[in-house]
Design a protein around this motif. Structure first.
Motif, PDB file in Angstrom:
ATOM      1  N   THR A 105       0.838  -1.202   0.000  1.00 37.87           N
ATOM      2  CA  THR A 105       0.000   0.000   0.000  1.00 37.87           C
ATOM      3  C   THR A 105       0.878   1.260   0.000  1.00 37.87           C
ATOM      4  O   THR A 105       1.809   1.364   0.792  1.00 37.87           O
ATOM      5  N   VAL A 106       0.574   2.302  -0.900  1.00 46.87           N
ATOM      6  CA  VAL A 106       1.336   3.553  -0.982  1.00 46.87           C
ATOM      7  C   VAL A 106       0.695   4.600  -0.063  1.00 46.87           C
ATOM      8  O   VAL A 106      -0.478   4.935  -0.233  1.00 46.87           O
ATOM      9  N   GLN A 107       1.429   5.194   0.938  1.00 46.76           N
ATOM     10  CA  GLN A 107       0.901   6.174   1.902  1.00 46.76           C
ATOM     11  C   GLN A 107       0.951   7.582   1.319  1.00 46.76           C
ATOM     12  O   GLN A 107       1.889   7.951   0.631  1.00 46.76           O
ATOM     13  N   ASP A 108      -0.098   8.451   1.588  1.00 44.72           N
ATOM     14  CA  ASP A 108      -0.157   9.839   1.130  1.00 44.72           C
ATOM     15  C   ASP A 108       0.911  10.653   1.864  1.00 44.72           C
ATOM     16  O   ASP A 108       0.866  10.775   3.093  1.00 44.72           O
ATOM     17  N   PRO A 109       1.851  11.286   1.146  1.00 42.38           N
ATOM     18  CA  PRO A 109       2.941  12.043   1.812  1.00 42.38           C
ATOM     19  C   PRO A 109       2.419  13.265   2.565  1.00 42.38           C
ATOM     20  O   PRO A 109       3.046  13.701   3.525  1.00 42.38           O
ATOM     21  N   ASN A 110       1.288  13.788   2.125  1.00 39.08           N
ATOM     22  CA  ASN A 110       0.752  14.971   2.802  1.00 39.08           C
ATOM     23  C   ASN A 110       0.222  14.648   4.197  1.00 39.08           C
ATOM     24  O   ASN A 110       0.010  15.557   5.005  1.00 39.08           O
ATOM     25  N   ALA A 111       0.004  13.349   4.453  1.00 38.59           N
ATOM     26  CA  ALA A 111      -0.475  12.960   5.778  1.00 38.59           C
ATOM     27  C   ALA A 111       0.670  12.754   6.761  1.00 38.59           C
ATOM     28  O   ALA A 111       0.450  12.644   7.969  1.00 38.59           O
ATOM     29  N   ALA A 112       1.873  12.784   6.235  1.00 36.71           N
ATOM     30  CA  ALA A 112       3.039  12.581   7.094  1.00 36.71           C
ATOM     31  C   ALA A 112       3.373  13.873   7.835  1.00 36.71           C
ATOM     32  O   ALA A 112       2.922  14.951   7.455  1.00 36.71           O
ATOM     33  N   PRO A 113       4.130  13.785   8.911  1.00 40.23           N
ATOM     34  CA  PRO A 113       4.547  15.010   9.632  1.00 40.23           C
ATOM     35  C   PRO A 113       5.366  15.912   8.708  1.00 40.23           C
ATOM     36  O   PRO A 113       6.051  15.419   7.808  1.00 40.23           O
ATOM     37  N   PRO A 114       5.316  17.215   8.905  1.00 41.25           N
ATOM     38  CA  PRO A 114       6.056  18.138   8.027  1.00 41.25           C
ATOM     39  C   PRO A 114       7.557  18.019   8.250  1.00 41.25           C
ATOM     40  O   PRO A 114       8.026  17.800   9.366  1.00 41.25           O
ATOM     41  N   ASP A 115       8.293  18.149   7.156  1.00 41.32           N
ATOM     42  CA  ASP A 115       9.751  18.134   7.282  1.00 41.32           C
ATOM     43  C   ASP A 115      10.262  19.549   7.517  1.00 41.32           C
ATOM     44  O   ASP A 115       9.509  20.529   7.498  1.00 41.32           O
ATOM     45  N   SER A 116      11.548  19.686   7.758  1.00 40.44           N
ATOM     46  CA  SER A 116      12.134  20.991   8.086  1.00 40.44           C
ATOM     47  C   SER A 116      12.014  21.974   6.920  1.00 40.44           C
ATOM     48  O   SER A 116      11.836  23.177   7.123  1.00 40.44           O
ATOM     49  N   ALA A 117      12.093  21.456   5.693  1.00 39.26           N
ATOM     50  CA  ALA A 117      11.981  22.338   4.528  1.00 39.26           C
ATOM     51  C   ALA A 117      10.589  22.972   4.455  1.00 39.26           C
ATOM     52  O   ALA A 117      10.444  24.163   4.166  1.00 39.26           O
ATOM     53  N   ALA A 118       9.560  22.176   4.732  1.00 35.84           N
ATOM     54  CA  ALA A 118       8.186  22.692   4.695  1.00 35.84           C
ATOM     55  C   ALA A 118       7.963  23.717   5.798  1.00 35.84           C
ATOM     56  O   ALA A 118       7.322  24.753   5.586  1.00 35.84           O
ATOM     57  N   LEU A 119       8.497  23.417   6.980  1.00 31.86           N
ATOM     58  CA  LEU A 119       8.340  24.357   8.095  1.00 31.86           C
ATOM     59  C   LEU A 119       9.074  25.666   7.827  1.00 31.86           C
ATOM     60  O   LEU A 119       8.601  26.756   8.170  1.00 31.86           O
ATOM     61  N   SER A 120      10.236  25.568   7.174  1.00 32.00           N
ATOM     62  CA  SER A 120      10.990  26.772   6.833  1.00 32.00           C
ATOM     63  C   SER A 120      10.228  27.606   5.787  1.00 32.00           C
ATOM     64  O   SER A 120      10.176  28.838   5.883  1.00 32.00           O
ATOM     65  N   SER A 121       9.613  26.908   4.819  1.00 31.08           N
ATOM     66  CA  SER A 121       8.822  27.616   3.808  1.00 31.08           C
ATOM     67  C   SER A 121       7.615  28.292   4.442  1.00 31.08           C
ATOM     68  O   SER A 121       7.240  29.413   4.050  1.00 31.08           O
ATOM     69  N   LEU A 122       7.030  27.647   5.426  1.00 30.99           N
ATOM     70  CA  LEU A 122       5.895  28.232   6.132  1.00 30.99           C
ATOM     71  C   LEU A 122       6.317  29.511   6.869  1.00 30.99           C
ATOM     72  O   LEU A 122       5.610  30.535   6.814  1.00 30.99           O
ATOM     73  N   GLU A 123       7.453  29.440   7.538  1.00 28.64           N
ATOM     74  CA  GLU A 123       7.940  30.605   8.270  1.00 28.64           C
ATOM     75  C   GLU A 123       8.238  31.764   7.316  1.00 28.64           C
ATOM     76  O   GLU A 123       7.919  32.932   7.603  1.00 28.64           O
ATOM     77  N   ASP A 124       8.835  31.443   6.159  1.00 35.67           N
ATOM     78  CA  ASP A 124       9.131  32.480   5.162  1.00 35.67           C
ATOM     79  C   ASP A 124       7.843  33.114   4.641  1.00 35.67           C
ATOM     80  O   ASP A 124       7.770  34.348   4.477  1.00 35.67           O
ATOM     81  N   ALA A 125       6.852  32.287   4.393  1.00 31.45           N
ATOM     82  CA  ALA A 125       5.575  32.786   3.876  1.00 31.45           C
ATOM     83  C   ALA A 125       4.880  33.675   4.903  1.00 31.45           C
ATOM     84  O   ALA A 125       4.306  34.714   4.568  1.00 31.45           O
ATOM     85  N   LYS A 126       4.963  33.289   6.171  1.00 32.77           N
ATOM     86  CA  LYS A 126       4.348  34.091   7.230  1.00 32.77           C
ATOM     87  C   LYS A 126       5.034  35.448   7.350  1.00 32.77           C
ATOM     88  O   LYS A 126       4.377  36.495   7.448  1.00 32.77           O
ATOM     89  N   ASN A 127       6.376  35.428   7.342  1.00 29.38           N
ATOM     90  CA  ASN A 127       7.121  36.691   7.416  1.00 29.38           C
ATOM     91  C   ASN A 127       6.805  37.593   6.224  1.00 29.38           C
ATOM     92  O   ASN A 127       6.655  38.816   6.362  1.00 29.38           O
ATOM     93  N   ARG A 146      -0.723  22.588  11.742  1.00 25.26           N
ATOM     94  CA  ARG A 146       0.730  22.484  11.630  1.00 25.26           C
ATOM     95  C   ARG A 146       1.193  21.042  11.856  1.00 25.26           C
ATOM     96  O   ARG A 146       2.394  20.794  11.926  1.00 25.26           O
ATOM     97  N   SER A 147       0.238  20.117  11.919  1.00 26.29           N
ATOM     98  CA  SER A 147       0.574  18.734  12.298  1.00 26.29           C
ATOM     99  C   SER A 147       1.085  17.907  11.134  1.00 26.29           C
ATOM    100  O   SER A 147       1.927  17.025  11.309  1.00 26.29           O
ATOM    101  N   THR A 148       0.554  18.135   9.943  1.00 22.43           N
ATOM    102  CA  THR A 148       0.936  17.325   8.786  1.00 22.43           C
ATOM    103  C   THR A 148       1.566  18.206   7.711  1.00 22.43           C
ATOM    104  O   THR A 148       1.434  19.433   7.729  1.00 22.43           O
ATOM    105  N   LEU A 149       2.222  17.520   6.762  1.00 29.36           N
ATOM    106  CA  LEU A 149       2.849  18.232   5.661  1.00 29.36           C
ATOM    107  C   LEU A 149       1.801  18.972   4.838  1.00 29.36           C
ATOM    108  O   LEU A 149       2.016  20.121   4.422  1.00 29.36           O
ATOM    109  N   GLY A 150       0.650  18.335   4.630  1.00 25.83           N
ATOM    110  CA  GLY A 150      -0.414  18.965   3.854  1.00 25.83           C
ATOM    111  C   GLY A 150      -0.950  20.219   4.534  1.00 25.83           C
ATOM    112  O   GLY A 150      -1.196  21.237   3.876  1.00 25.83           O
ATOM    113  N   GLU A 151      -1.124  20.168   5.844  1.00 29.08           N
ATOM    114  CA  GLU A 151      -1.607  21.339   6.571  1.00 29.08           C
ATOM    115  C   GLU A 151      -0.601  22.483   6.505  1.00 29.08           C
ATOM    116  O   GLU A 151      -0.974  23.654   6.347  1.00 29.08           O
ATOM    117  N   VAL A 152       0.667  22.160   6.633  1.00 37.66           N
ATOM    118  CA  VAL A 152       1.715  23.178   6.574  1.00 37.66           C
ATOM    119  C   VAL A 152       1.756  23.822   5.192  1.00 37.66           C
ATOM    120  O   VAL A 152       1.868  25.052   5.061  1.00 37.66           O
TER     121      VAL A 152
END
Length: 366
Positions: free
Chosen positions: A39-61, A98-104
């Motif tokens: 079975t192939v798991q949806d990557p957006n359901a996985a926890p966010p990685d550091s790159a996604a969190l950094s992009s989120l912070e940049d977008a917020k700023n 902020r829990s999953t990659l998709g949410e981030v």
């Protein structure tokens, strides 16, 4: 021949039947077999990685900076509906998960959309904001010119003119933030100068009528504040100069108010003294019309004094004082003339009595 053919066919059928019995059945592909495909798991359901969190912070700023820029240019006032839409996008980013990659990723997308909306508001607000500042500068400049400050202090007026020109030059170079700062500085300078013109006028009034003696404390503090305000203005600290100029003006207004009230009280007592002196001489009877005219002016002074229009009251009291003095003098002169007439009449009566007595003696043969 026919018999041999028949035997051959039968033998072929026997071989075929034997083959069918020995051939295994094909594999069953039905539900009874277990599926071994992973079975192939949806990557957006996985926890966010550091790159996604950094992009989120940049977008917020990015969104926050764009929002500050639009606020600085008063975009919320010029385009309220666009501002409301941009705020909704920003809040969606704030409230996103902020829990999953998709949410981030979704929250970052909301921030980026908000930043674009704020930037659009800024772009449209720039000419409106610049025009508003220009209108403010022109209004402050006109008020300063009408106050007469250009004649009172031409050098300091020239300083404000230079700041105004700098604001225009910066705007032409599209340095909007620096242009806005220069515009506000010019507005403050013109306002300080207008206040200064008012200070000069009040100061002259206080000195002409010697009102400082009635409130020497505030007068001294006004002098100190004025000296500091001038120094602050000349050094470019316009904000502090504005505070000092306002303090000077307020203290001088207190000196003027207290001085006029005290001065009016003095003039009131002086006028009332002359009014009473005229009454003591019966001027209200001897020169009734003159006395009533003086009393009418005195009553105007009383009305002005009661309404706290002390400078007007001073004028009325001064005028009525002079009129009461003239009325008093007229009454004195009228009394003198009357007394002289009485004296002369008495002298004539005495002369007549003496003449009569002489005539009686002559008739009597004396």
């Amino acid at each position: 021949m026919k018999k041999k053919m028949t035997i051959s066919i039968l033998l072929g059928l026997a071989v075929l039947l034997a083959a069918c019995k020995t051939t295994p059945k094909p594999a069953d592909t039905g539900a009874n077999l277990t599926d071994t495909t992973p079975t192939v798991q949806d990557p957006n359901a996985a926890p966010p990685d550091s790159a996604a969190l950094s992009s989120l912070e940049d977008a917020k700023n990015k969104a926050e900076n764009a929002r500050k820029q639009a606020l600085y240019l008063e975009g919320q006032n010029y385009f309220p509906q666009d501002w409301s839409s941009a705020e909704s996008l920003y809040q969606a980013g704030e409230q996103g998960g902020r829990s999953t990659l998709g949410e981030v990723k979704a929250a970052a997308a909301q921030y980026n959309a908000a930043a674009a909306a704020y930037d659009d508001i800024t772009r449209k607000a720039i000419p409106l904001y610049a025009q508003a500042r220009e209108d403010e500068i022109n209004a402050a400049r006109t008020a300063a010119i009408r106050s007469g400050i250009a004649d009172i202090s031409p050098d300091r007026f020239a300083m404000a003119e230079d700041t105004r020109q700098a604001a225009y030059d910066l705007y032409e170079r599209e340095d909007y933030y620096s242009a806005a700062e220069a515009a506000y500085a010019a507005i403050d300078q013109y306002q300080v100068l207008k206040t200064a013109a008012g200070i000069y006028e009040i100061w002259d009034e206080i000195d002409v009528f010697d009102l400082a003696k009635y409130d020497s404390v505030n007068y001294a503090q006004a002098e100190a504040a004025a000296v500091q305000a001038v120094a602050d203005y000349d050094s470019g600290n316009t904000a502090k100069a504005k505070i000092g100029a306002n303090e000077t003006l307020n203290r001088l207004n207190m000196v003027r108010a207290a001085g006029w009230e005290a001065f009016a009280g003095e003039r009131r007592r002086a006028a009332n003294t002359e009014r009473q002196a005229a009454l003591d001489l019966k001027a209200n009877v001897a020169v009734r019309n003159e006395f009533n005219a003086a009393l009418a002016v005195y009553n105007q002074g009383e009305s002005a004094f009661g309404s706290r229009r002390y400078s007007d009251a001073v004028q009325y009291y001064n005028q009525s004082e002079s009129m009461f003095i003239l009325t008093k003098n007229s009454a004195i002169e009228k009394r003198r003339v009357a007394e002289e007439a009485i004296r002369r009449a008495e002298e004539k009566t005495a002369e007549s009595d003496a003449a009569a007595q002489n005539a009686e003696k002559i008739i009597g043969g004396e």
